[in-house]
Design an enzyme around this catalytic site. Sequence first.
Site, PDB file in Angstrom:
ATOM      1  N   ALA A  65     -10.337   1.485  -6.014  1.00 13.23           N
ATOM      2  CA  ALA A  65      -8.947   1.195  -5.643  1.00 13.23           C
ATOM      3  C   ALA A  65      -8.710   1.540  -4.177  1.00 13.23           C
ATOM      4  O   ALA A  65      -9.632   1.917  -3.468  1.00 13.23           O
ATOM      5  CB  ALA A  65      -8.010   2.000  -6.535  1.00 13.23           C
ATOM      6  N   ASN A  66      -7.470   1.406  -3.733  1.00 13.39           N
ATOM      7  CA  ASN A  66      -7.118   1.853  -2.384  1.00 13.39           C
ATOM      8  C   ASN A  66      -5.738   2.517  -2.422  1.00 13.39           C
ATOM      9  O   ASN A  66      -5.111   2.597  -3.471  1.00 13.39           O
ATOM     10  CB  ASN A  66      -7.190   0.698  -1.376  1.00 13.39           C
ATOM     11  CG  ASN A  66      -6.219  -0.406  -1.721  1.00 13.39           C
ATOM     12  OD1 ASN A  66      -5.015  -0.204  -1.730  1.00 13.39           O
ATOM     13  ND2 ASN A  66      -6.756  -1.581  -2.033  1.00 13.39           N
ATOM     14  N   ARG A  67      -5.295   2.980  -1.270  1.00  7.41           N
ATOM     15  CA  ARG A  67      -4.101   3.834  -1.246  1.00  7.41           C
ATOM     16  C   ARG A  67      -2.776   3.074  -1.198  1.00  7.41           C
ATOM     17  O   ARG A  67      -1.720   3.686  -1.085  1.00  7.41           O
ATOM     18  CB  ARG A  67      -4.155   4.758  -0.024  1.00  7.41           C
ATOM     19  CG  ARG A  67      -5.319   5.712  -0.022  1.00  7.41           C
ATOM     20  CD  ARG A  67      -5.216   6.658   1.160  1.00  7.41           C
ATOM     21  NE  ARG A  67      -6.452   7.363   1.387  1.00  7.41           N
ATOM     22  CZ  ARG A  67      -6.806   8.462   0.736  1.00  7.41           C
ATOM     23  NH1 ARG A  67      -6.005   8.954  -0.183  1.00  7.41           N
ATOM     24  NH2 ARG A  67      -7.942   9.046   0.991  1.00  7.41           N
ATOM     25  N   SER A  68      -2.805   1.755  -1.247  1.00  6.60           N
ATOM     26  CA  SER A  68      -1.546   1.012  -1.111  1.00  6.60           C
ATOM     27  C   SER A  68      -0.586   1.311  -2.266  1.00  6.60           C
ATOM     28  O   SER A  68      -0.979   1.319  -3.434  1.00  6.60           O
ATOM     29  CB  SER A  68      -1.836  -0.487  -1.082  1.00  6.60           C
ATOM     30  OG  SER A  68      -0.628  -1.190  -1.148  1.00  6.60           O
TER      31      SER A  68
END
Length: 409
Positions: free
Chosen positions: A216-219
Amino acid sequence: MSALAGRTIVLGVSGGIAAYKAVDVLRRLIDAGAYVVPVMTASAGRFIGATTLSALASEPVMTSMWEGPDPIPHTRLGRRADVIVVAPATARLIGAYANGLATDLLTNTLIATTAPVVLAPAMHTEMWEHPAVVHNIATLMSRGVELVGPGSGRLAGGDSGVGRMAEPADIVARVIDVTTCRSDSPAPSVKRLDGLSVLVTAGGTREPIDPVRVLANRSSGKQGHAIAAEAHARGAAVTLITTVEPDVPSGVAVERVETAEQMADAVFKAASSVDVVVMAAAVADFRPKVAASDKLKKRDGVPEIVLEPTVDILAGVAAARRPGQTIVGFAAETEDVVVNATAKLRHKGLDVIVANDVSAPLVGFGHDTNAVTIIRKDHPASSVARAEKRVIAAHVLDAVVAARQDAPG
Ligand code: CTP
C-alpha cells in the site's frame, strides 16, 4: 477597496525595464489601504526615480543600508512587513535571494524577514529558462516563496516571449491573496463548472500479496475527495473513483476500488465521456506478480515477492484523450519538485500537474493541509501556500478552468 487596510507592505523594486510598472503596483497597494514602504536597488534607480516612489508611498523610498538614522534598517523592515513583494524581481535578485547573498538593502531585508514574500519575476526568456534561474526559482518556491507570473508578451528591446512581469493588478491581487490565505480567510473567487463532467480519482491503491497482506501507500484520499466536493459545489457532474470511504456530498457518483487494475478498469470506462479527469489517486507503480491464494506462513520462510509494473492510467487516459478534454495529474516529489513535475507533465501529455513536496511538514499524505505547485502546460509554475485541502482543491479547479480557456474544445 481596503483589503490591505492595516497591513504594512514592503515593496522591493529591482533593476529591470519593468521597474516603471512598480509605480502602478505601489499606487494599487495604497488604493487597497496598505501602508507601503518602498525599497529600491541601485540599478532600479537607473529605470525610475526615487522621488516618484517617495511621492506615492507611505514613507520615503529606502535605497541603501548606509543612509538614514537606523543602523539596522533591514531587520526593522523585515519585522514590520506583513508581506514583502518584489516587482520586478530580476535574475540577479532571485539568484542572490535563493543563495542567501545579502548584497544590498533589499536582499538583506528578504533574508532577514519571516514575512511571506511574493516575487514578480521579469527578464528575457533566455534568462528565465536558464537552468540556474530555473533552479533558483525552484529553491525559493520549495521554501514557500510565492510567485506571480511571469507572463508572455513584449519584452525590452522589441523582443517578445515568456518573462514579462505580471500585470500590476495581478500582483496586488496575489499580495491580497497571500495576506488573507495566511490568516485563514476565504478561498479564491469561485469559477463555476456548470455543464462540465469531472472524473476524480482518490486514495492509495492496495496490491494483494496474499489474502491478508497488501502493498500500500500513505495516501489518505483527502485531497482527491476535496477536489470532488469542490467540483460538485461548483456545479460539475462529478464521478469519484476512490479506494477509501467516501465522505463527499450525496450528489457525487462514487465507485469504490482497491487495486491499480480495478482503478484502471473503472477510469478507462468512465474517462472517455467526461470533460475533465483529475488523477489525484496514488496508484501503485508496481504490484506483486503473483498474489498467493493462501496466507503465506512464517514456517515457510521469508517470501520472495516479485513485482511487476502496473499500467500507467494517467498516461493511458492522456494518450486516448478526446478533443477538449482536460487531463490533470499529480506528482508527489521529495526533491527538485518543479523540474520533476514539469518533466512528468510533458512526458505524460497533461494539461495541468499538481506537485507537492511530500517531505515538507504538514504537506500531502494523511494531513488535512497541503501546499502545492500547480503547473499548466506552457505556463510558469505557480505555488499555493499551505492551506486546507479544500482551498488547494479550489486552486486546482481554477487551473482547470484556466487550462480550458487556453485550449477551448
Ligand atoms: N498514476 C497513474 N497510474 C499509475 C501510477 C500513477 O495514473 N500506475 C498517476 C497518479 O494518479 C498521479 C501521477 O500518475 O496523477 C503520478 O505520476 P507517477 O509517474 O506515478 O509519479 P511517481 O509515482 O511519483 O513517479 P516517479 O516514481 O517516477 O517519480
